[in-house]
Design a protein around this motif. Structure first.
Motif, mmCIF file in Angstrom:
data_model
loop_
_atom_site.group_PDB
_atom_site.id
_atom_site.type_symbol
_atom_site.label_atom_id
_atom_site.label_comp_id
_atom_site.label_asym_id
_atom_site.label_seq_id
_atom_site.Cartn_x
_atom_site.Cartn_y
_atom_site.Cartn_z
ATOM 1 N N ASN A 167 70.451 57.525 -32.059
ATOM 2 C CA ASN A 167 70.322 59.246 -30.714
ATOM 3 C C ASN A 167 71.693 60.187 -31.345
ATOM 4 N N GLN A 168 70.757 61.186 -32.309
ATOM 5 C CA GLN A 168 71.707 62.078 -31.818
ATOM 6 C C GLN A 168 71.757 63.688 -31.605
ATOM 7 N N SER A 169 71.595 63.512 -30.282
ATOM 8 C CA SER A 169 71.268 64.647 -28.607
ATOM 9 C C SER A 169 72.442 63.531 -28.106
ATOM 10 N N ARG A 170 73.037 64.484 -27.001
ATOM 11 C CA ARG A 170 74.260 63.968 -26.154
ATOM 12 C C ARG A 170 73.212 63.671 -24.757
ATOM 13 N N LYS A 171 72.377 63.461 -25.161
ATOM 14 C CA LYS A 171 71.308 62.849 -23.686
ATOM 15 C C LYS A 171 71.270 61.107 -24.016
ATOM 16 N N ARG A 172 71.565 60.372 -23.001
ATOM 17 C CA ARG A 172 70.519 59.356 -22.995
ATOM 18 C C ARG A 172 69.848 58.983 -23.359
ATOM 19 N N ARG A 173 69.283 57.725 -24.195
ATOM 20 C CA ARG A 173 68.339 57.062 -24.014
ATOM 21 C C ARG A 173 67.552 55.945 -23.578
ATOM 22 N N CYS A 174 67.923 56.027 -22.200
ATOM 23 C CA CYS A 174 67.109 53.982 -22.149
ATOM 24 C C CYS A 174 66.189 53.520 -21.369
ATOM 25 N N GLY A 175 66.089 52.673 -22.297
ATOM 26 C CA GLY A 175 64.938 52.114 -22.248
ATOM 27 C C GLY A 175 64.819 50.551 -20.833
ATOM 28 N N LEU A 176 63.648 49.998 -20.408
ATOM 29 C CA LEU A 176 63.733 48.942 -20.469
ATOM 30 C C LEU A 176 62.674 47.927 -21.088
ATOM 31 N N THR A 177 63.045 47.374 -21.252
ATOM 32 C CA THR A 177 62.111 45.823 -21.959
ATOM 33 C C THR A 177 61.133 44.797 -21.085
ATOM 34 N N LEU A 178 60.108 44.740 -20.726
ATOM 35 C CA LEU A 178 60.189 43.813 -20.111
ATOM 36 C C LEU A 178 58.728 43.093 -20.979
ATOM 37 N N ARG A 179 59.228 42.105 -20.451
ATOM 38 C CA ARG A 179 58.108 40.691 -21.894
ATOM 39 C C ARG A 179 57.373 39.691 -20.962
ATOM 40 N N TYR A 180 56.270 39.920 -21.301
ATOM 41 C CA TYR A 180 55.617 39.192 -20.698
ATOM 42 C C TYR A 180 54.879 37.868 -21.852
ATOM 43 N N VAL A 181 54.774 37.064 -21.370
ATOM 44 C CA VAL A 181 54.006 35.740 -22.083
ATOM 45 C C VAL A 181 52.406 35.204 -21.149
ATOM 46 N N PRO A 182 51.819 34.781 -21.562
ATOM 47 C CA PRO A 182 50.606 33.570 -20.741
ATOM 48 C C PRO A 182 51.219 32.742 -20.666
ATOM 49 N N PRO A 183 50.975 31.236 -19.622
ATOM 50 C CA PRO A 183 51.626 30.476 -18.837
ATOM 51 C C PRO A 183 51.606 28.955 -20.283
ATOM 52 N N TYR A 184 50.605 29.434 -21.101
ATOM 53 C CA TYR A 184 50.428 28.259 -21.451
ATOM 54 C C TYR A 184 51.822 28.077 -22.977
#
Length: 205
Positions: A167-184
């Protein structure tokens, strides 16, 4: 959602919020609300079918300007899953752009299966065990910036090679990763954090 994260950040501090908030959907309702958002699940269903498990959630926050980065990697490599199928939705808590180190992907690389990872020799890698894929110049030059406004998502296969620059800026970069799988999909060994996943059915059976 950003307001709720700002409150959480004020409570927990920036150092912990950088990569330390794993599976907080189990205790914080606003994260759970994102993870089971119908529009996100509709998109995931198109990729893996109507039966969907939420495998995990994980915040990635980069504060700038700093040298913290995410090395080229595949998500699924150290997750202990069989078969190795998982989908990641990356939800932008903040605007994510080139200046603040948005995610970059190398198109088509999900088709090659799992690739051997080494260790990064560059200081500042935010990945859990400092893993990194060695990428040649041609592949690196083909990388695409995933620019998102807050509230938008990108979705990628667990085999896709991706990373992000500092991050080269003075602003935060926040992301939420959501991990999904099929039940098998089953967990056959511990993940890179030495844990079992606490998966939850979010759609179907």
């Amino acid at each position: 959602f950003r307001h709720h994260f700002d409150v959480l950040e004020a409570q927990e501090g920036q150092e912990k919020c950088q990569v330390g908030l794993v599976d907080w959907h189990l205790t914080h309702d606003f994260i759970w609300q994102i993870a089971k958002h119908p529009k996100i699940l509709d998109a995931i269903e198109q990729l893996i079918g109507p039966d969907i498990l939420l495998l995990a959630t994980h915040f990635f926050c980069k504060y700038g300007p700093q040298n913290k980065f995410v090395a080229w990697h595949q998500d699924i490599t150290y997750w202990g899953l069989e078969p190795s199928l998982a989908i990641t939705a990356w939800y932008a808590i903040d605007d994510s752009n080139i200046e603040n180190g948005c995610m970059q992907v190398i198109p088509g690389t999900h088709q090659a299966g799992i690739i051997a990872h080494g260790k990064s020799d560059q200081e500042g890698n935010l990945l859990s065990i400092n893993q990194e894929i060695s990428v040649n110049e041609t592949a690196e030059n083909s990388a695409v910036d995933i620019v998102l406004k807050a509230g938008q998502i990108s979705i990628h296969h667990g085999h896709l090679i991706h990373g992000s620059l500092p991050n080269q800026s003075r602003k935060r970069r926040c992301g939420l990763t959501l991990r999904y799988v099929p039940p098998y999909v089953k967990q056959v060994e511990e993940n890179s954090m030495g844990r079992r996943w606490q998966s939850i059915l979010v759609r179907g059976e």
